[in-house]
Enzyme design. Structure first.
Site, PDB file in Angstrom:
ATOM      1  N   THR A 105       0.796  -1.234   0.043  1.00 39.88           N
ATOM      2  CA  THR A 105       0.017  -0.164  -0.096  1.00 39.88           C
ATOM      3  C   THR A 105       1.027   1.087   0.262  1.00 39.88           C
ATOM      4  O   THR A 105       2.541   1.160   0.353  1.00 39.88           O
ATOM      5  CB  THR A 105      -0.808  -0.136   0.933  1.00 39.88           C
ATOM      6  OG1 THR A 105      -1.647   1.011   1.317  1.00 39.88           O
ATOM      7  CG2 THR A 105      -0.164  -0.109   2.481  1.00 39.88           C
ATOM      8  N   GLU A 106       0.095   2.037  -0.729  1.00 43.10           N
ATOM      9  CA  GLU A 106       1.385   3.242  -1.431  1.00 43.10           C
ATOM     10  C   GLU A 106       1.978   4.372   0.246  1.00 43.10           C
ATOM     11  O   GLU A 106       2.898   5.408   0.110  1.00 43.10           O
ATOM     12  CB  GLU A 106       0.817   4.482  -2.531  1.00 43.10           C
ATOM     13  CG  GLU A 106      -0.442   4.590  -2.568  1.00 43.10           C
ATOM     14  CD  GLU A 106      -1.525   3.534  -2.723  1.00 43.10           C
ATOM     15  OE1 GLU A 106      -1.754   2.444  -2.499  1.00 43.10           O
ATOM     16  OE2 GLU A 106      -2.537   4.454  -3.792  1.00 43.10           O
TER      17      GLU A 106
END
Lengths: 223, 238, 238, 223
Positions: A48-49
């Site tokens: 997840t960024e």
């Protein structure tokens, strides 16, 4: 006879193509649903960024730690082997070609792989998030989407009309009616709903659907 | 060397009208709520610091944190990637009324521009946004057969960030996904101001585990049991 | 997912003639001696892999590590910042005889180029080397009144690095200043091969303390009690 | 009467100007000696480009840990509050303007602050290390050097003849005869050995030595 797949069914179908051992980023919203349908026995590591690798399912309600969230701001848990890192390292993973698959939603996709998914044009507040980065770098960029808009207009186009998220970046589109790969600037039909003729599908698709070899039946269980 | 400030007010001293302020946090994780709200109080009391440019991934949510700054009227412009959050009314209303500016930056480009600011790299090329409206007016170049957009560094006068542990030399650790942009912002601001949940002695944190070395930090103030933005929002705070 | 190789030889499989190989370590700290020497043995036995481009800060010292590769004749070119170390005979002799190539890169630029390779940044601007012979032929641009040199990313086919702890998912920690270039090289190579002093179970290392997340790592082999280059040199090994 | 300062004395003099609380990088070799002469009561945090901040003195012989070294490959120890980081972060500290002082040696310095310290020209193996980065970014760049070459030729020149390390980067030169600041493209004499006239010093200096205000005596103890 199924007339079209639900979002959950589209997510299920995309999930079947997750390679074992893949590093995958699921875009916020609809694409996140894919994790639920990962085939058993395959190990997939989710990125997840906002700086977490190898996270797991949502925690039970009431046990959330709000410092432990994904890009969609939903509470997550960690798998053994998870790691934290800052945003620049996170997008180095994205832009640097380290992800195997990134999955996004779409307003429009063109036959050369252009994607429009961030702006419906003037008048609203524009918001792009990580999409413009995610469409570059991942080895495969998948889109999950209804085959047509709510008004019934095609979403698989010759050219996008809405502002682009990225140019020539999408590799596969999983829709409510079909699975379509993008190769050499063309939509190549891999699977379609069995109850639908090629002509019927083509009528709902602006750009030409090429056929290379056999088109398989798109068969998805009730989920 | 003692970077510990005796109070939040001392830590925030010198923030002036018109400054660029980076604020750590992604969504509700990592927002330095106590620093932000003290700054809002300061503005409400004195009318300063106003006309700020605020740099964060989002543009405020509900009525806390950056949204509170926007409601107070002290923000002239947001630099962010995603001004639409679950409750973006503070920003949306002002934006649609033309009362607040917006520089929209893709999230990875935002992170890289801030890192570049901290690392002395004035410009770099990225594939992100090539061929899109966001790249309009930016130089484009081809490398090894692929097209890239030139982006500039992003710096700020001040960074407000939240850390987990800090020592008097400014060494920091973070908590889970609250890390996000904060280590980058600490590098890219002239004055980096940190609220830490706990102050420890130098050497208490293993040198291998320090995430932000003290060279990037100017002031630290202890805020034990800090408020967590997402938790506040879910409690319906405003 | 299991990135653990049963032997050094398995870990090194697939390294071919003419490849670009990044090798971690600065001076004698962090050099993956066992991986390097196994590669030298492989070359001596089979004549392959030869004609390598080796990327490291230095160009070998004494007769161990990269110097052993140079003596074996498997290195066509060095990319480094400082080919003069305390005992650089292996490189110096070949260089002065015109038998080995050299691309001299300032140390900070070398680090940043490798990071750029790993981060998908094809080019960036740096003040380093502006106005010097090292910048010859490189594009120059002015930003905010100051001149900068454009540098390109640096990638490799293979990275050979040394870690302290590793797990089957490829998560790594390093030991002290042995960290140096290794986390960057892990990002910038197609295949990153790690010798780790100890293999642990996933989750044994706190997620906050992992320096290189497993996404950047392809193969890990355990080398307990690894040799330390500087110690070898001081013992007069060759 | 001292006719010239020893290297140790030059290092002593430079050390007196280290600001309290400064982040400092001492180049390998001669500049490293400065640490020994830091005035008591001042806290200085040393950076070494191979990824250590806040290191201390050399360990006793036999107690070296060769994974804990500085850029000169010498064994070091850690102060409380030390940290480790990778090379890109280390040079972000350098290039990003986070160091207060960087100190280097020199072959030649020109009056506009150009520095030549990495190459004596063709025929040798070129090696630049971190010097080309260190001369940029630090708020002050100091040089410690003999005032003249071993052959007696000036090292403070109108223009450098040897290959440059950096352009207009040096802020102060501590020599065996004088302390010279570089301001607006000129050598400004701050201190000179008391036994030496300005003319005598100028005769050993190719570029003009400007005087702004009083020139102080350069007085250094035996060290």
């Amino acid at each position: 006879m199924t007339t079209k797949l639900s979002n959950a069914q589209i997510a299920w179908r995309a999930a079947q193509d997750l390679p074992d051992g893949a590093y995958v980023n699921l875009g916020i919203g609809f694409p996140e649903m894919i994790a639920k349908f990962k085939p058993k026995g395959r190990e997939v590591i989710y990125h997840t960024e906002n700086g977490v690798l190898d996270f797991g399912e949502a925690p039970p309600a009431g046990q959330e730690d709000w410092d432990l969230i994904n890009a969609g701001k939903k509470a997550i848990t960690l798998n053994d082997g998870a790691s934290f890192f800052h945003h620049a390292d996170s997008f180095a993973m994205v832009r640097g070609g380290h992800l195997d698959v990134a999955v996004l939603g779409a307003y429009e996709i063109s036959e050369n792989g252009d994607l429009a998914n961030w702006s419906t044009g003037p008048g609203s507040v524009p918001a792009v998030g990580g999409a413009m980065d995610l469409v570059h770098g991942a080895k495969q960029v998948w889109v999950v989407t209804d085959h047509v808009t709510k008004k019934g207009a095609p979403k698989l186009l010759k050219q996008c009309r809405l502002p682009l998220t990225g140019v020539a970046c999408v590799t596969t589109v999983y829709t409510s009616l079909a699975v379509v790969d993008i190769r050499n600037g063309r939509f190549v039909l891999r699977e379609k709903l069995p109850g639908m003729s090629l002509d019927e599908l083509q009528a709902l698709t602006e750009a030409e659907l090429s056929v290379e070899g056999t088109v398989k039946d798109l068969v998805v269980p009730e989920v | 060397m003692n970077k510990i400030s005796p109070s939040i007010e001392d830590a925030l001293a010198g923030i002036e009208d018109g400054m660029a302020v980076m604020i750590g946090g992604f969504g509700g994780a990592g927002a330095p709520i106590e620093l932000i709200h003290a700054l809002v109080d300061m503005y409400k009391k004195t009318g300063s610091p106003g006309s700020l440019t605020v740099i964060n991934n989002n543009a405020g949510n509900g009525a806390v944190g950056i949204a509170a700054m926007i409601y107070a009227g002290m923000v002239a412009k947001m630099v962010c990637s995603f001004p639409r959050s679950s409750d973006p009314k503070a920003f949306t209303d002002k934006y649609l009324a033309g009362e607040i500016g917006l520089e929209l930056v893709p999230q990875g480009t935002l992170a890289e521009r801030i890192r570049a600011g901290g690392a002395g790299i004035p410009a770099f090329y990225t594939p992100s946004s090539f061929g899109t409206d966001v790249a309009e007016g930016k130089p484009v170049a081809e490398f090894e057969g692929r097209s890239y957009v030139q982006e500039r560094w992003l710096k700020a006068d001040v960074a407000l960030i939240k850390a987990e542990l800090a020592d008097r030399k400014g060494n920091l650790t973070y908590r889970k996904a609250a890390r996000n942009f904060s280590p980058l912002m600490a590098m890219a601001a002239k004055t980096t101001i940190v609220q830490a949940s706990r102050i420890v002695e130098p050497g208490e944190v293993d040198p291998e585990h320090i995430v932000t070395p003290g060279i990037f930090v100017n002031r630290v103030v202890e805020v034990a049991n800090p408020q967590q933005e997402e938790a506040l929002l879910r409690e319906g705070a405003n």
